[in-house]
Design a protein around this motif. Sequence first.
Motif, PDB file in Angstrom:
ATOM      1  N   VAL A  69       0.947  -1.148  -0.024  1.00 21.31           N
ATOM      2  CA  VAL A  69       0.030   0.071  -0.044  1.00 21.31           C
ATOM      3  C   VAL A  69       0.898   1.219  -0.002  1.00 21.31           C
ATOM      4  O   VAL A  69       1.692   1.521   0.849  1.00 21.31           O
ATOM      5  N   ARG A  70       0.968   1.888  -1.099  1.00 26.80           N
ATOM      6  CA  ARG A  70       1.728   3.058  -1.309  1.00 26.80           C
ATOM      7  C   ARG A  70       1.131   4.311  -0.579  1.00 26.80           C
ATOM      8  O   ARG A  70       2.025   5.021   0.240  1.00 26.80           O
ATOM      9  N   MET A  72      -2.282   5.794   1.593  1.00 26.29           N
ATOM     10  CA  MET A  72      -3.882   5.456   2.086  1.00 26.29           C
ATOM     11  C   MET A  72      -4.265   7.066   2.683  1.00 26.29           C
ATOM     12  O   MET A  72      -3.711   7.383   3.545  1.00 26.29           O
TER      13      MET A  72
ATOM     14  N   GLU B  21      -6.574  -2.994  11.013  1.00 28.21           N
ATOM     15  CA  GLU B  21      -7.153  -2.450  10.088  1.00 28.21           C
ATOM     16  C   GLU B  21      -8.341  -1.351  10.294  1.00 28.21           C
ATOM     17  O   GLU B  21      -8.425  -0.384   9.610  1.00 28.21           O
ATOM     18  N   GLU B  22      -8.707  -1.504  11.323  1.00 31.03           N
ATOM     19  CA  GLU B  22      -9.818  -0.648  12.111  1.00 31.03           C
ATOM     20  C   GLU B  22      -9.165   0.854  12.403  1.00 31.03           C
ATOM     21  O   GLU B  22      -9.532   1.897  12.057  1.00 31.03           O
ATOM     22  N   LEU B  24      -6.319   1.856  11.099  1.00 29.09           N
ATOM     23  CA  LEU B  24      -5.770   2.816  10.056  1.00 29.09           C
ATOM     24  C   LEU B  24      -7.016   3.194   9.473  1.00 29.09           C
ATOM     25  O   LEU B  24      -6.899   4.492   8.808  1.00 29.09           O
ATOM     26  N   GLU B  25      -8.295   2.702   9.425  1.00 30.89           N
ATOM     27  CA  GLU B  25      -9.575   3.403   8.813  1.00 30.89           C
ATOM     28  C   GLU B  25      -9.674   4.595   9.491  1.00 30.89           C
ATOM     29  O   GLU B  25      -9.982   5.670   8.935  1.00 30.89           O
ATOM     30  N   THR B  28      -7.334   7.420   8.598  1.00 30.96           N
ATOM     31  CA  THR B  28      -7.265   8.006   7.381  1.00 30.96           C
ATOM     32  C   THR B  28      -8.748   8.839   7.353  1.00 30.96           C
ATOM     33  O   THR B  28      -8.819   9.900   6.777  1.00 30.96           O
ATOM     34  N   GLN B  29      -9.745   8.026   8.059  1.00 28.62           N
ATOM     35  CA  GLN B  29     -10.984   8.980   8.021  1.00 28.62           C
ATOM     36  C   GLN B  29     -10.755  10.382   8.760  1.00 28.62           C
ATOM     37  O   GLN B  29     -11.560  11.325   8.408  1.00 28.62           O
ATOM     38  N   ILE B  32      -5.891  12.272   7.964  1.00 35.86           N
ATOM     39  CA  ILE B  32      -4.410  11.926   7.773  1.00 35.86           C
ATOM     40  C   ILE B  32      -4.068  10.946   6.694  1.00 35.86           C
ATOM     41  O   ILE B  32      -4.609   9.962   6.632  1.00 35.86           O
ATOM     42  N   GLU B  33      -3.180  11.545   5.728  1.00 39.55           N
ATOM     43  CA  GLU B  33      -2.669  10.576   4.742  1.00 39.55           C
ATOM     44  C   GLU B  33      -1.510   9.788   5.037  1.00 39.55           C
ATOM     45  O   GLU B  33      -0.415  10.435   5.676  1.00 39.55           O
ATOM     46  N   LEU B  34      -1.409   8.420   4.800  1.00 38.00           N
ATOM     47  CA  LEU B  34      -0.470   7.343   5.323  1.00 38.00           C
ATOM     48  C   LEU B  34       0.089   7.107   3.782  1.00 38.00           C
ATOM     49  O   LEU B  34      -0.444   6.851   2.778  1.00 38.00           O
ATOM     50  N   LYS B  35       1.362   6.796   3.860  1.00 36.61           N
ATOM     51  CA  LYS B  35       2.462   6.521   2.839  1.00 36.61           C
ATOM     52  C   LYS B  35       3.057   5.525   2.991  1.00 36.61           C
ATOM     53  O   LYS B  35       3.471   5.085   4.270  1.00 36.61           O
ATOM     54  N   GLN B  36       3.200   4.490   2.250  1.00 34.97           N
ATOM     55  CA  GLN B  36       4.177   3.306   2.125  1.00 34.97           C
ATOM     56  C   GLN B  36       3.882   2.254   3.398  1.00 34.97           C
ATOM     57  O   GLN B  36       4.660   2.348   4.424  1.00 34.97           O
ATOM     58  N   ILE B  37       2.886   2.074   3.232  1.00 39.36           N
ATOM     59  CA  ILE B  37       2.244   1.111   4.642  1.00 39.36           C
ATOM     60  C   ILE B  37       2.404  -0.431   4.391  1.00 39.36           C
ATOM     61  O   ILE B  37       2.473  -1.135   3.111  1.00 39.36           O
TER      62      ILE B  37
END
Lengths: 93, 394
Positions: A69-70, A72, B21-22, B24-25, B28-29, B32-37
Amino acid sequence: MVKKPWLERLSEMAQLSDEPLPGVPLVEIVGNCRVLIEGHGRITQYSCQEICVKVRRGSICVKGCALEVRCMSQQKLIITGKISGVELCQEER
Amino acid sequence: MRMWSVPGAMVEVELISANVEETLEKITQSGIELKQIHFLDGLTVRFLLSGRDWGCLQKRQDDGTKVRLLSRHDRYWAFRALWHRKVLVGGLSLLTLLVLFLPTRVLFVRVDGNVSLPDQKILEAAAECGISFGASRRQVRSENMKNKLLQLLPQLRWAGVNTEGCVAVISVREGEILEEPVRQEGVSSIVAERDGVILSCIATRGDLKCIPGQAVQAGEVLISGYTDCGLTVTGTKAEGEIYAQTSRQLTMFAPEQCLVRCSSGKSTRKFSLIFGKKRINFYKGSGIWDTSCVKIESEYHLTLPGGFQLPVTLVMQCMTDWSVAEGTVSQEDAFLCDAAARYLQRTMVAGSIQSSDQQLYRSDGCLVLAGEYACCEMIGISQQEIGAYNGKTS
């Protein structure tokens, strides 16, 4: 006959059937190395070979190798790697 | 390098949660933008996020969720890490300075357009004018350079100096130097230098007084500077070529015993380096040997492409020890015949030896060569006539 949601019927009447509706997931595949999913939910499965993302009324499974995942964010989710297939699993209502 | 792929100040965070998973959701909601997870296992995930979002993430930590800062990936931290690599930083700084400094300097000099005047001479004159290795390019373009070059080298008709990058190009045009005509002064005749029989005679100026086949004696006039024109006599400087058959006798001596140089085989090399006027010797002492020796000194100048000489010279001295011993000279080693031929050739103005009759013998500890030589040589020499200046003493 399956009854369509009212939003879809409205878009058909307005001749906007090509445009994505709010909340409806949009999947873009760039070659075999990048998949962009808009309107995504949580990640339900994660491995190098398969990443599944929950979307509205179902899930999208991206299969391949060296997947990651790049990015999200609230709007989009980008999966990169060597993609061999994208599968949409729709839940029955 | 990773820092260039990351646009701004980024931090790498490790998240441990019972439901990754929850979590992270939720993150992001919240915008906050996440990269290279990267999911490490079912409970742990690593990702990048901006430094600004890192503060927000810390504030909204829930129970059962643990976030940990792993590293920072922004330019400040990358440059701070560079500080530990002092050699690299020094090298980069030096490179930057050189990139800024070198284009303003002349590194090579090229000469263009010269035909008879050697490059070296023009380069030496240019060096005196200031066009040398490391000179400023602004100075090279000045008009004074051209004027100085023309003053130093009068053979030049025009000179121009231009720069092409770090190369100074000296373009020159050479002027034609007209030889001054030789002034004819006085009256002179051509007389015979020695006895002989005339073989050929050519008079380009004056009155010819001899013919081929005629026997002449030393001092006899061959071409007269005076010409009888009937009522008047004109005087001029006689010119011409008179070749005659002459006979020469020569006796040469060479000692039978002589000192011969013998090398002991001992040889030493010494090196020195000259920087400008400074000389650095890579040996101890003055370099003078106690015994007799042959010293050969070779200099190797450091030269740039184009012929410009840098002020760095390597000097190599090769010293070979030798001693003398008495030896007998053989007839072949004496080279008397060759020496006689060379001597005769030197004494002639022009000509050659036609035939020779030589005898070589030993007498009183000497090698003796007695020979008679028949030569074909130019025997005419110029002789100033007395009273040629109309009463003035010459």
